[in-house]
Scaffold this motif. Structure first.
Motif, PDB file in Angstrom:
ATOM      1  N   THR A 107       0.828  -1.207   0.000  1.00  0.00           N
ATOM      2  CA  THR A 107       0.000   0.000   0.000  1.00  0.00           C
ATOM      3  C   THR A 107       0.860   1.254   0.000  1.00  0.00           C
ATOM      4  OG1 THR A 107      -1.710  -1.193   1.228  1.00  0.00           O
ATOM      5  CG2 THR A 107      -1.854   1.206   1.198  1.00  0.00           C
ATOM      6  N   LEU A 181     -11.184  -4.527   8.024  1.00  0.00           N
ATOM      7  CA  LEU A 181     -11.147  -3.102   7.699  1.00  0.00           C
ATOM      8  C   LEU A 181      -9.714  -2.591   7.591  1.00  0.00           C
ATOM      9  CD1 LEU A 181     -14.051  -1.690   9.911  1.00  0.00           C
ATOM     10  CD2 LEU A 181     -14.059  -2.143   7.444  1.00  0.00           C
ATOM     11  N   GLY A 185      -9.487  -3.807   3.850  1.00  0.00           N
ATOM     12  CA  GLY A 185     -10.385  -2.823   3.252  1.00  0.00           C
ATOM     13  C   GLY A 185      -9.728  -1.472   3.021  1.00  0.00           C
ATOM     14  N   PHE A 186      -9.162  -0.875   4.069  1.00  0.00           N
ATOM     15  CA  PHE A 186      -8.523   0.432   3.937  1.00  0.00           C
ATOM     16  C   PHE A 186      -7.328   0.397   2.983  1.00  0.00           C
ATOM     17  CE2 PHE A 186     -10.197   2.107   8.281  1.00  0.00           C
ATOM     18  CZ  PHE A 186     -11.445   2.273   7.696  1.00  0.00           C
ATOM     19  N   LEU A 188      -6.890  -1.535   0.443  1.00  0.00           N
ATOM     20  CA  LEU A 188      -7.414  -1.649  -0.918  1.00  0.00           C
ATOM     21  C   LEU A 188      -7.968  -0.311  -1.401  1.00  0.00           C
ATOM     22  CD1 LEU A 188      -8.164  -3.288  -3.412  1.00  0.00           C
ATOM     23  CD2 LEU A 188     -10.278  -3.974  -2.236  1.00  0.00           C
ATOM     24  N   VAL A 189      -8.699   0.395  -0.527  1.00  0.00           N
ATOM     25  CA  VAL A 189      -9.249   1.696  -0.900  1.00  0.00           C
ATOM     26  C   VAL A 189      -8.118   2.683  -1.212  1.00  0.00           C
ATOM     27  CG1 VAL A 189     -10.532   3.698  -0.049  1.00  0.00           C
ATOM     28  CG2 VAL A 189     -11.407   1.389   0.349  1.00  0.00           C
ATOM     29  N   ILE A 190      -7.079   2.688  -0.380  1.00  0.00           N
ATOM     30  CA  ILE A 190      -5.939   3.586  -0.613  1.00  0.00           C
ATOM     31  C   ILE A 190      -5.263   3.261  -1.937  1.00  0.00           C
ATOM     32  CG2 ILE A 190      -3.647   4.230   0.220  1.00  0.00           C
ATOM     33  CD1 ILE A 190      -4.724   3.854   3.061  1.00  0.00           C
ATOM     34  N   LEU A 192      -6.627   1.879  -4.566  1.00  0.00           N
ATOM     35  CA  LEU A 192      -7.508   2.280  -5.658  1.00  0.00           C
ATOM     36  C   LEU A 192      -7.466   3.791  -5.874  1.00  0.00           C
ATOM     37  CD1 LEU A 192     -10.618  -0.006  -4.968  1.00  0.00           C
ATOM     38  CD2 LEU A 192      -8.983  -0.222  -6.852  1.00  0.00           C
ATOM     39  N   ILE A 193      -7.474   4.554  -4.777  1.00  0.00           N
ATOM     40  CA  ILE A 193      -7.412   6.012  -4.884  1.00  0.00           C
ATOM     41  C   ILE A 193      -6.075   6.453  -5.479  1.00  0.00           C
ATOM     42  CG2 ILE A 193      -7.342   8.161  -3.563  1.00  0.00           C
ATOM     43  CD1 ILE A 193      -9.330   6.913  -1.617  1.00  0.00           C
ATOM     44  N   CYS A 194      -4.997   5.856  -5.001  1.00  0.00           N
ATOM     45  CA  CYS A 194      -3.675   6.206  -5.524  1.00  0.00           C
ATOM     46  C   CYS A 194      -3.534   5.812  -6.995  1.00  0.00           C
ATOM     47  CB  CYS A 194      -2.585   5.535  -4.692  1.00  0.00           C
ATOM     48  SG  CYS A 194      -2.422   6.187  -3.018  1.00  0.00           S
ATOM     49  N   TRP A 196      -6.003   5.655  -9.176  1.00  0.00           N
ATOM     50  CA  TRP A 196      -6.774   6.657  -9.917  1.00  0.00           C
ATOM     51  C   TRP A 196      -5.994   7.970 -10.016  1.00  0.00           C
ATOM     52  CZ3 TRP A 196      -8.719  11.358  -8.082  1.00  0.00           C
ATOM     53  CH2 TRP A 196      -9.571  12.044  -8.966  1.00  0.00           C
TER      54      TRP A 196
END
Length: 315
Positions: A107, A181, A185-186, A188-190, A192-194, A196
């Motif tokens: 991450t 989470l 979860g967090f 993966l979200v980070i 995906l945002i990075c 993008w």
């Protein structure tokens, strides 16, 4: 350990243990070779060490430590018993801690690349990137510090089934929820945002439009990182959800899915070094046969001596 878990263990014993033996043997042998080679490269090329390489070095260390726990799992699945439960739990602690260490390091690698590309001239970003060693130290403390209390103060078991025990800690809501989470979860979200952010920065960059930067290479890097992350860790965390929903006596199917999803998660130790090669220019440009010979001088000396012995003598 529940009676259902014991029954599942009995059903999966014997000839069916050959598959875990083969999978763990492949991961331990190939993963050890790949990660030791990567570590030799990282430590040999200290002059060109970037902030991302600091994360990759720690990732290779975490993967190596994880791989070193697998031979005892091979030993167990070959049918040898008598391993003390505290020893099995300790190896499980090392495996899980390094697995989540790999998740956090992957991450931060993605986050570091995003910051470097999106804000190349920001002094605050550059100052933050220089703290990569501190971040890595924090990850080591977090992963082992969060895992250790579960093994020290959680409910004890006297079951002789070692690595086939029901993951009782993982199906308690107070443990499984933070694990899902914070551990998956967090991150993966980070990522995906990075990812993008990286795509947006490349599309809007005038440097990329002038072909001085290969946008396809960055897209390939993003796709590779996300694919490795999802392939390695999504099945394991999905089975944690199934274990919790099944309650204290999960079915044999769910338990079997959990055990094989853990093997898939361990496969990450083989995929990470491949990602180093295909997504890191420095690694790919520098890592060639001459580099291997410099890292392992004994091999090169023996090759040279062999070559000299084969040359015809002048008469």
């Amino acid at each position: 350990m529940s009676n259902n878990s014991i029954a599942c263990h009995n059903e999966s014993s014997g000839q069916y243990s050959i598959l875990p033996v083969c999978i763990y043997s492949f991961i331990s042998s190939v993963g050890l070779i790949f990660n030791i080679t990567a570590l030799a490269f990282f430590f040999h090329n200290t002059k060109s060490r970037s902030h991302t390489i600091v994360y990759m070095t720690n990732l290779a260390i975490a993967d190596t430590l994880l791989v070193l726990t697998l031979p005892m799992r091979i030993y167990y699945h070959l049918g040898f018993t008598g391993l003390p439960q505290w020893f099995c739990d300790g190896l499980g602690l090392v495996l899980k801690a390094n697995m989540y260490g790999s998740i956090f390091l992957l991450t931060f690698i993605c986050f570091d690349r995003c910051m470097a590309v999106s804000f190349p001239m920001s002094s605050h970003v550059q100052e933050g990137r220089r703290k990569a060693p501190v971040v890595c130290l924090g990850i080591w403390i977090l992963t082992f510090g969060a895992s250790l209390p579960i093994y020290l103060f959680g409910p004890q078991t006297d079951s002789p089934n070692c690595f086939d025990n029901l993951p009782i800690y993982a199906i308690q809501l107070k443990v499984v929820l933070p694990t899902l989470l914070m551990g998956f979860g967090f991150p993966l979200v980070i990522m995906l945002i990075c990812s993008w952010g990286l795509v947006s920065s490349v599309q809007q960059s005038t440097v990329a439009q002038t072909k001085l930067v290969d946008g396809r290479k960055i897209y390939r890097m993003i796709a590779t990182s996300l694919l490795i992350f999802l392939i390695s860790f999504l099945p394991y965390h999905a089975t944690l959800v199934l274990l919790y929903l099944d309650g204290p006596t999960p079915s044999c199917t769910v338990l079997t899915a959990y055990r094989y999803s853990l093997m898939v998660a361990c496969l990450n130790t083989v995929l990470d070094p491949i990602a180093y090669y295909f997504t890191t220019d420095t690694f790919r440009r520098s890592f060639d046969i001459s580099t291997v010979k410099r890292m392992f001088p004994l091999n090169s000396q023996s090759s040279e001596s062999t070559g000299r012995s084969r040359r015809p003598r002048n008469s």
